[in-house]
Design a protein around this motif. Sequence first.
Motif, PDB file in Angstrom:
ATOM      1  N   VAL A 140       0.864  -1.181   0.000  1.00 52.61           N
ATOM      2  CA  VAL A 140       0.000   0.000   0.000  1.00 52.61           C
ATOM      3  C   VAL A 140       0.904   1.236   0.000  1.00 52.61           C
ATOM      4  O   VAL A 140       2.125   1.135   0.087  1.00 52.61           O
ATOM      5  CB  VAL A 140      -0.929   0.026   1.231  1.00 52.61           C
ATOM      6  CG1 VAL A 140      -1.795  -1.209   1.269  1.00 52.61           C
ATOM      7  CG2 VAL A 140      -0.131   0.177   2.527  1.00 52.61           C
ATOM      8  N   ARG A 141       0.265   2.375  -0.100  1.00 49.60           N
ATOM      9  CA  ARG A 141       1.016   3.625  -0.224  1.00 49.60           C
ATOM     10  C   ARG A 141       0.477   4.632   0.787  1.00 49.60           C
ATOM     11  O   ARG A 141      -0.741   4.745   0.957  1.00 49.60           O
ATOM     12  CB  ARG A 141       0.808   4.136  -1.656  1.00 49.60           C
ATOM     13  CG  ARG A 141       1.486   5.419  -2.011  1.00 49.60           C
ATOM     14  CD  ARG A 141       1.276   5.732  -3.480  1.00 49.60           C
ATOM     15  NE  ARG A 141       2.206   5.024  -4.338  1.00 49.60           N
ATOM     16  CZ  ARG A 141       1.908   4.007  -5.135  1.00 49.60           C
ATOM     17  NH1 ARG A 141       0.672   3.542  -5.212  1.00 49.60           N
ATOM     18  NH2 ARG A 141       2.838   3.428  -5.871  1.00 49.60           N
TER      19      ARG A 141
ATOM     20  N   THR B 250      -3.395   4.441   0.031  1.00 46.64           N
ATOM     21  CA  THR B 250      -3.955   4.214  -1.307  1.00 46.64           C
ATOM     22  C   THR B 250      -3.360   2.954  -1.935  1.00 46.64           C
ATOM     23  O   THR B 250      -2.359   2.414  -1.441  1.00 46.64           O
ATOM     24  CB  THR B 250      -3.648   5.403  -2.253  1.00 46.64           C
ATOM     25  OG1 THR B 250      -2.255   5.388  -2.574  1.00 46.64           O
ATOM     26  CG2 THR B 250      -3.987   6.734  -1.621  1.00 46.64           C
ATOM     27  N   LYS B 251      -3.948   2.542  -3.040  1.00 47.88           N
ATOM     28  CA  LYS B 251      -3.367   1.496  -3.906  1.00 47.88           C
ATOM     29  C   LYS B 251      -4.060   1.581  -5.264  1.00 47.88           C
ATOM     30  O   LYS B 251      -5.120   2.212  -5.383  1.00 47.88           O
ATOM     31  CB  LYS B 251      -3.520   0.110  -3.294  1.00 47.88           C
ATOM     32  CG  LYS B 251      -4.919  -0.423  -3.277  1.00 47.88           C
ATOM     33  CD  LYS B 251      -4.924  -1.933  -3.156  1.00 47.88           C
ATOM     34  CE  LYS B 251      -6.189  -2.471  -3.804  1.00 47.88           C
ATOM     35  NZ  LYS B 251      -6.323  -3.888  -3.832  1.00 47.88           N
TER      36      LYS B 251
END
Lengths: 479, 442
Positions: free
Chosen positions: B393-394, B438-439
Motif C-alpha cells: 500500500v502507499r 492508497t493502492k
Amino acid sequence: MVDEVLLERVVDLARSQGATYAEARFQEDASESLTMRNGRVLGVNTSVSRGVGIRVLVGGALGFAATNRLDQESLTSAAAEAVSRARAVSSLMRSPVEFDESRVGRASYEVVPKVKLEDYSIEDRISLGKEVYSAVGGSLRQAKLSVLTFGVDTHIQKKVVVNSDGALVRSTVPRVYVWVNFVENIPEKGTIQRRVEFGASGGIEWLKEWRVVDEVAEEAKNLENVLANGVEPPREEVDVIVGSEIVGLIVHESAGHPMEADRILGREAAQAGESYVKPEMIGRYSVGNKYATVIEDPTVPGGYGFYLYDDEGVPARPRYLYKEGMLHEPLHNRHTAKVFGTFSNGAARAMTYAREPIIRMSNTYFKPGDMSFEELLEDIKLGVYMKSYMEWNIDDIRWNQRYVGLESYLIVDGEITKPVRNPVLEVTTGGFYSRISGVGKVLRFYPGTCGKGEPSQGVPVWFGGPDVKLSKIKVGVAL
Amino acid sequence: MSHEELAGKLISELKDRFENVAVKVVSRDSMMLKIWNNQPGVLQTWRDIQVSLLLGKQRRVAVLEFRVSSPDELLAATKRVGDLMPKVEESELPIELPEPGKPSPLEGGYDRKVLEYASDPKPLVEAMVSSALSAGAERTAGTLELEEINTTVATSKGFEGTYRRTGVVAHLRTFKGDVSSHWAWGSTTVDTKKLEEVGSKSASFLSLAKTKAFFEPGRYDVVLSPLVVGNLMNYVASMSSGMAVLLGMSFLSRKKTGDPIASEAFTLVDAPRDTLLPGLAPFDDEGVETYNKPIIGQGRFISLIHNAATGRVFKARSTGNAGWINPRPWNLIVEPGTSSFESMVSEVKRGYFILNNWYTRLQNYVEGQFSTVARDIVLEIRDGNLVGYVDRVRIAEKFENLLKSIKGLSREVYDITWWEVRIPTRAPYILAENINLTKPSI
C-alpha cells in the motif's frame, strides 16, 4: 589518463593469484557546475574523480576493490585485496558466480561535441540562468514567483576497460545537463512547484535545441493557469492521455527496471528490489496489449545514457524489453546471461571508478505509433490529459505505481479545456500496458538519473515515448 | 603525506589568493559485503582519499571536490578557479568562515574490532543469515558494511581538527512464500548480538503473515516501524536545512520558531555528538563545534539547521551543521514515548502496521505533499489484533498532517541505517491516526 599496460598487469596479477576472471577499469569523471537562485549566483563547483576499479572472480565469489592511487604498488595491492577477500568468502558460495562466453571488444570511441564543453564560459552560464529567471518572472500575471533555482552541469566521463577475456575499450563521453526548479504562489490558492530538466550526451550545441528560456517560461505560464484555475479531475472512469514525459518515466520504472535480469534473479532484493517478472515468464507472459512495445537502446545518438560498449567490454545494441505486450528480452550482464543460458546484451555499467558495474538502463522508450495529438483527443467525450508530473513512485517489484500530474487538463468532446490540479494515475504495470488504446507518433526523450546498487550509483539515462491514450481509468486526486 | 600535512599545505598555498579557504580531507577504508539468496553477491573494498576545498574571494564562492591522488593537481585546479572567480558574480551567500573555537572531542565512536572483522567478515555474515533462517526465513538478502573514516578540516581562520570513527551498517531482508520482511542496524561499534538481531527480527515479522486480507483505500490508523519513521524523518530533517528553505525545498519555509507542526508527543533531535550512531562529528565542515539540538521539540518547530552563510541570511548563528553551501543533519533521534508496539496495535480498531517503505517522493516540497510505498509486510489490524497481510500500500499525505497525527511512540528505540535511511536515525515505533492509504484500482 592511465597507463594501460598497468591495467593489463593488474589483470594478469589477479589471474596469477587465482582469479578465474579479472577486470581493471580506469575511470575519470570531471564536472563543472553552477548553481543560481533568483538570478543570482550561489556558487560554482568543480569535481574530479579518477581511479581504478578492479573486479575479480575467485572460487565463484565476486570481489571488487577500488583505489584512486594510480601507482603500480597501490593497484597491485588493491588487486591482491580483491582476490584475497573474495577467496575468504568463497566457501559461502552455494551457487558460484560464472560469466558467459560473450564476445568482448577491443575498440576506442568518443562522442565529439559540435561545441566543446570547455568553450561554454562561466559568463554564458550565468547569463542563461539570469535569462531563465527573468523570463519566468515575466511570464506570470497572477502568481508570484516564490523562488527559482537554476543549475548547469557539464561532465566528461573517460573510461578504459581491460579484462582477462581480452577486452580493451577506451571511451570518452561528454554530457550537458540543465535544471530549473521553481515555486509559484497565489495566496488564496497555495503553491505549485516544478522541476524541469534537460540533458544529453554531446556538447553545448544542445542548448540551442532545448530552447531552455522559452520552454521554462511557457511551462511557468501554463502552471500559473493550473494553480489559479485548476479543477478536480472527474470521479468516474475516463480516458486519459498520458503525456510523453510521464510515458517515458513509466517505461523506465515499469518496463526497464523489472526487466533487469539481476533484479529478476534477486541480486538487488534488499536494495532496489526484485521484479514481478520471473525467469520462466520471459517470452511467455503478456503484460499488455499490441501497443505495448518498449525498447532499451544505449546507442541512440545524443542519448544521456549513450555508450557503445559496456563495462564488461560487451558491444551495446538495442533490446526489446516488451514486444507487443510480451515480456521479450531482459537486460543482461555476463553473470545473469550465464544463469539464463544466453549471452550478455551489454547492460553492465558503473558510474564511477569506485562502483562495481551492474545492470543499468541507458535510453529507454515506448515505441511510437501513428496518431497525431488531435487524433488521440478526437473521440474522447470526457477525459484528462496529464502532461507533466512531480511526484511518482513504484513498489519494489515494479507493479504498483503512482504518478501525480502537474500540468494537466480536462478533455471535453475532443477538446482541451480547463486545467486540472493534481490528478493521480495510480495503476499496476499490467493495468497501464493493457489499457492503451492509442499511441502518438512523436517520440520525445527526457533525462534522468537512475539510482541502483549499494552503495547507490546514479547513472544518466534518457527515457521517452510518445503521448499515449489509456481507456477507462479512474483518476484520483492528491491531497 | 598525512591528512594534516595535506590540509596544512593547501591552506598555506591558498590563503594568500583567497580570503576564505576551508579544506576537508576524508580517507576511507571500507568493506561492503552484499548478500543475496543467502550467499555473498559481491565483496567490495575501498581505500581512497577525497579532498574538498571551499574558496571564497570578494564574495564569490567555489567548491572543489577531488578523488585524485596528487596534491599538485588540486593546486593547479585552484589556480584555474582563481582565474575564473572575477568573472563570477558575487554570491548571494558569500563565505565568511567563523573564527575558530576549540571543539571538545568526542569520546567513543571508534571500535578497532570493526577493521579486524573487515578482513574476515564471514562470522558476522553467518550470524545475520543463520539467525534469520533459524527464525523461519526461507531466503535472505542484505548488506554488511564495515568502515573506518578519518576526517580532517582546516580553515584559513586557523582551525584545524581531525577525528576518526568506525561504522557498522547491516540490513537484511527476509522472505517466506510471497511475503518479505526487513530490519536494519547502524552503529559505530561491532555487536554480534545486534547483528544476529538484524536477521532474527527481520524474520520474526514473517510469522505474523498468516492469511491474506483485502485492502480498501481510505484513512486509517497506522503503526509505523522504526524503518518507516527513519525514512520519513530523513526527509523532514533534510528539509530543516536553511538552504532547503531558501531553495523552496522545504515545508518549513513558512514556519516560525514555536509554531506547532507536530503532536506534542513528538521530538526530533539532530545528534552529532551521539557516538553510537555512525553520523557523529565533533565539529562541522567549517570547524564549528557541533551540539545536539531539537529540530522539533514537543511538537513545536524549534530551529532550522545552519552553516555560517545560511545562519547570516536567517539572522542566526551556525548550528554546527556545515555542509558547505548546504547544511546537513548528522544523526537523528526521535525521542521515545511511553508505549510499546503491542500496546499501540491493541489501541487500533481498524488500521495497518507498515514495516518498511521506500520511494518517498514529493509533489510539492513547500506544501510537504508526498507519497511513499510500503515494500515489505503490511498487516491489517482489527480491534487491536493483527489479522492478516495485504499487498503493498502507499501512504499519501502531507508531512505536517502526519506529524500532527502522531498519538503514541514506543519506549523502545532502534538504531537504524540502511539504503533508505541514509542519515543514521534512532527511532521508536509510532502510532498515527487517520492517515491516507492508497493502492491502484487496476
